[in-house]
Design an enzyme around this catalytic site. Sequence first.
Site, PDB file in Angstrom:
ATOM      1  N   CYS A 101      -1.849  -5.834   2.646  1.00 29.19           N
ATOM      2  CA  CYS A 101      -2.939  -4.935   3.032  1.00 29.19           C
ATOM      3  C   CYS A 101      -3.126  -4.936   4.552  1.00 29.19           C
ATOM      4  O   CYS A 101      -2.330  -4.352   5.273  1.00 29.19           O
ATOM      5  CB  CYS A 101      -4.216  -5.308   2.274  1.00 29.19           C
ATOM      6  SG  CYS A 101      -5.471  -4.008   2.272  1.00 29.19           S
ATOM      7  N   HIS A 193      -2.357  -5.370  -3.349  1.00 32.95           N
ATOM      8  CA  HIS A 193      -2.676  -6.796  -3.434  1.00 32.95           C
ATOM      9  C   HIS A 193      -2.002  -7.464  -4.634  1.00 32.95           C
ATOM     10  O   HIS A 193      -2.582  -7.527  -5.726  1.00 32.95           O
ATOM     11  CB  HIS A 193      -4.190  -6.977  -3.552  1.00 32.95           C
ATOM     12  CG  HIS A 193      -4.937  -6.701  -2.300  1.00 32.95           C
ATOM     13  ND1 HIS A 193      -5.192  -7.661  -1.347  1.00 32.95           N
ATOM     14  CD2 HIS A 193      -5.480  -5.542  -1.832  1.00 32.95           C
ATOM     15  CE1 HIS A 193      -5.869  -7.119  -0.347  1.00 32.95           C
ATOM     16  NE2 HIS A 193      -6.057  -5.837  -0.617  1.00 32.95           N
ATOM     17  N   GLU A 195      -1.715 -10.533  -5.059  1.00 30.44           N
ATOM     18  CA  GLU A 195      -2.389 -11.815  -5.319  1.00 30.44           C
ATOM     19  C   GLU A 195      -3.675 -11.652  -6.127  1.00 30.44           C
ATOM     20  O   GLU A 195      -4.189 -12.628  -6.681  1.00 30.44           O
ATOM     21  CB  GLU A 195      -2.700 -12.532  -3.991  1.00 30.44           C
ATOM     22  CG  GLU A 195      -3.945 -12.089  -3.257  1.00 30.44           C
ATOM     23  CD  GLU A 195      -3.821 -10.763  -2.515  1.00 30.44           C
ATOM     24  OE1 GLU A 195      -4.724 -10.450  -1.716  1.00 30.44           O
ATOM     25  OE2 GLU A 195      -2.831 -10.033  -2.722  1.00 30.44           O
TER      26      GLU A 195
END
Length: 251
Positions: A101, A193, A195
């Site tokens: 990001c 993202h 994660e």
Amino acid sequence: MVNQTRRYALFQAGPDSEFVKEMYGGYFNVFVSAFGDKGEQWDLFRVIDGEFPCDEDLEEYDGFVISGSLHDAFAEEDWIVELCSVCQKLDVMKKKILGICFGHQIICRVRGGIVGRARSGPDVGFGNITMVQDLIEPGGYFGEEVPESLSIIKCHRDEVLEPPESAKVIGFSGKCDVEIFSVEDHLLCFQGHPEYNKEILLEIIDRVNKIKFIEEELLEKAMASIEKVEPDTQRLRIICKNFLKGRTNFV
């Protein structure tokens, strides 16, 4: 022969939310859980607070991860300028950097690309990335079979407007022309993202709604997308881990 412990660092570019601190102990643990392996050493540098490794320590690391942030990657705040400077040094050293990001946008800036407000407006929820399979060699960190598409969690209002000349844009979507790009073998960047999980995204939606960071109508669409789609979280995390560790296995 003694096996040397692999060492990685997270450059955290945003504060921990109360939810993430309570549920996971902080974003650092979220990242290590997503990308770390047993026996590795992971260090945290809160770059948003001006924490950076010393130049002489950079060589000790096998790879770096740059997190997301509510700040603009094109801003001239002192810590952002310093982060760019450190990333330039790591780039010259050919150190592995995984940009996520804000981190994706920072690497674009460092490499001479252009970052700004997203042309199609903020993007929150689940997004579908079309992979440019012809630009990805089978057998690398994507595995033997490169997927046609990947679903990923999105939460951003800025984007890469013009990728660096040296970059290969290997993923795009209907809302963002540069979802994933790579440079040589040491830089890999995602606008989304890998994660995050659904719980973290839901908490972020609630938080940005309270501070009016993104229009409420868009957040309602994001909530609807969460109910319809499952992100390819496991596959994305394996890709990121393979990249960071120089692996080609896909298990």
